[in-house]
Design a protein around this motif. Structure first.
Motif, mmCIF file in Angstrom:
data_model
loop_
_atom_site.group_PDB
_atom_site.id
_atom_site.type_symbol
_atom_site.label_atom_id
_atom_site.label_comp_id
_atom_site.label_asym_id
_atom_site.label_seq_id
_atom_site.Cartn_x
_atom_site.Cartn_y
_atom_site.Cartn_z
ATOM 1 N N UNK A 1 -5.866 51.205 -17.291
ATOM 2 C CA UNK A 1 -5.452 52.167 -18.034
ATOM 3 C C UNK A 1 -5.683 53.465 -17.440
ATOM 4 N N UNK A 2 -4.690 54.246 -17.852
ATOM 5 C CA UNK A 2 -4.756 55.627 -17.303
ATOM 6 C C UNK A 2 -4.845 56.728 -18.423
ATOM 7 N N UNK A 3 -5.356 57.969 -17.935
ATOM 8 C CA UNK A 3 -5.366 59.044 -18.919
ATOM 9 C C UNK A 3 -4.830 60.206 -18.613
ATOM 10 N N UNK B 47 -3.841 55.411 -22.146
ATOM 11 C CA UNK B 47 -2.836 54.538 -22.295
ATOM 12 C C UNK B 47 -3.265 53.352 -21.551
ATOM 13 N N UNK B 48 -2.907 52.257 -22.092
ATOM 14 C CA UNK B 48 -2.788 50.974 -21.388
ATOM 15 C C UNK B 48 -1.514 50.714 -20.871
ATOM 16 N N UNK B 49 -1.740 50.402 -19.320
ATOM 17 C CA UNK B 49 -0.575 50.239 -18.622
ATOM 18 C C UNK B 49 0.407 48.835 -19.154
ATOM 19 N N UNK B 50 1.580 49.007 -19.365
ATOM 20 C CA UNK B 50 2.438 47.930 -19.972
ATOM 21 C C UNK B 50 3.134 47.270 -18.733
ATOM 22 N N UNK C 81 4.037 56.728 -23.975
ATOM 23 C CA UNK C 81 4.584 57.659 -22.927
ATOM 24 C C UNK C 81 4.627 57.058 -21.399
ATOM 25 N N UNK C 82 5.184 57.883 -20.914
ATOM 26 C CA UNK C 82 5.471 57.170 -19.423
ATOM 27 C C UNK C 82 4.996 58.030 -18.181
ATOM 28 N N UNK C 83 4.611 57.723 -17.264
ATOM 29 C CA UNK C 83 4.052 58.426 -16.063
ATOM 30 C C UNK C 83 5.170 58.087 -14.932
ATOM 31 N N UNK C 84 5.912 59.066 -14.403
ATOM 32 C CA UNK C 84 6.848 58.881 -13.469
ATOM 33 C C UNK C 84 6.504 59.578 -12.020
ATOM 34 N N UNK D 163 -8.479 55.145 -15.485
ATOM 35 C CA UNK D 163 -9.799 55.572 -16.102
ATOM 36 C C UNK D 163 -10.543 54.246 -16.239
ATOM 37 N N UNK D 164 -9.532 52.836 -16.367
ATOM 38 C CA UNK D 164 -10.354 51.768 -16.693
ATOM 39 C C UNK D 164 -9.552 50.855 -15.599
#
Lengths: 191, 191
Positions: free
Chosen positions: B45-47, B134-137, B66-69, B39-40
């Motif tokens: 950033x992802x949503x 979420x901002x990707x860490x 949260x995590x995205x796998x 999204x950014x």
């Protein structure tokens, strides 16, 4: 196995390739759009992440309407073109045959097998992008892209973008069936 | 060609298949996630659109992480399983080998070739869903999934969900090259 932290712009998820339609200076305008997803179940809403520097961004802010169009694998060239040429400098209004549904500022692309019109319901202001959330007003297809009245992905032939390799992909082999393979997995767990 | 307005739940875009990781009651919890996009641009950033009835929804609201796998085509069964079984009734904490990055409530799946940890920055409240931004860490992979230090989609072997046919697909043929095919199209326009 060692976990490697990779460059955060290189995370390599496949994105569905779409074309965003807007009205810019009262004329149709188009942009390649990959940052798009469904966001709400009922009513049906989708969202699009658009950079604040894009002409399409201001167009949506201005009109409160947009379209999402699904191009076929035969439309790779023109789809990529509308992604690299800015509506600020180039009139893209005559690239496609255009029609309208209920909304008069959400141009729908005749050449695309699936076209969806949206009314903007919320704009999420992020640092470099806005995330535009739209309520789906109508989705339009044609008989030749349907099977039993439903869109048939094998007739629509959408394509996918991956990065950082910057390639477009057709769908390949069927590797499973949602809501079935998980049920089978659950049965196996019980054994 | 006559345009047909189709059922609004049958609009047939291909979605990348991911697994959402959260902490529920202090244990890892997982859910199949298809409603996800970037999204950014900067910061990255992802949503994720998550139904308010899902256990993962409350988990994210609770922990802010949260995590995205990204699962491979070999993980279709277990991925579908975490989509059909609720964390409210079933403990899914031991389905995968889990590790953590910087965040301690964003469980990362060892079996997935790509895992991304996110800190929640904004929750968009929609009628039936929340859209979690979420901002990707960090994004984590392994040497065997990289080529020249970048994730290689042919080694990662992600898969795609389409509806209403409910099938999972591997990527197929390369049908084009982003930022190149559009440039070639532009040259053709000039002729």
């Amino acid at each position: 196995m060692e976990k490697i932290a990779i460059d955060m712009n290189h995370f390599c998820l496949p994105w569905v390739q779409t074309i965003l339609g807007t009205h810019l200076n009262d004329k149709p305008n188009f942009m390649a759009l990959d940052w798009v997803t469904r966001v709400n179940y009922k009513p049906v809403m989708m969202g699009a992440g658009v950079n604040k520097g894009n002409a399409s961004h201001d167009a949506i802010m201005d009109t409160g309407e947009f379209s999402i169009n699904i191009p076929t694998v035969d439309m790779v060239g023109v789809t990529d073109y509308v992604g690299i040429v800015s509506g600020k400098k180039t009139d893209k209004s005559s690239l496609f045959r255009v029609f309208y549904g209920e909304l008069k500022k959400a141009p729908l692309i005749e050449e695309c097998p699936l076209r969806i019109e949206f009314r903007l319901v919320q704009t999420v202001d992020l640092p470099t992008n806005s995330f535009f959330i739209g309520e789906m007003i109508n989705a339009y297809s044609e008989e030749r892209f349907l099977t039993d009245g439903k869109p048939d992905v094998e007739k629509i032939r959408p394509f996918i973008l991956t990065m950082p390799d910057n390639r477009f992909w057709a769908l390949g082999n069927v590797v499973g069936h949602a809501w079935k393979d998980g049920a089978a997995f659950r049965e196996d767990l019980k054994k």
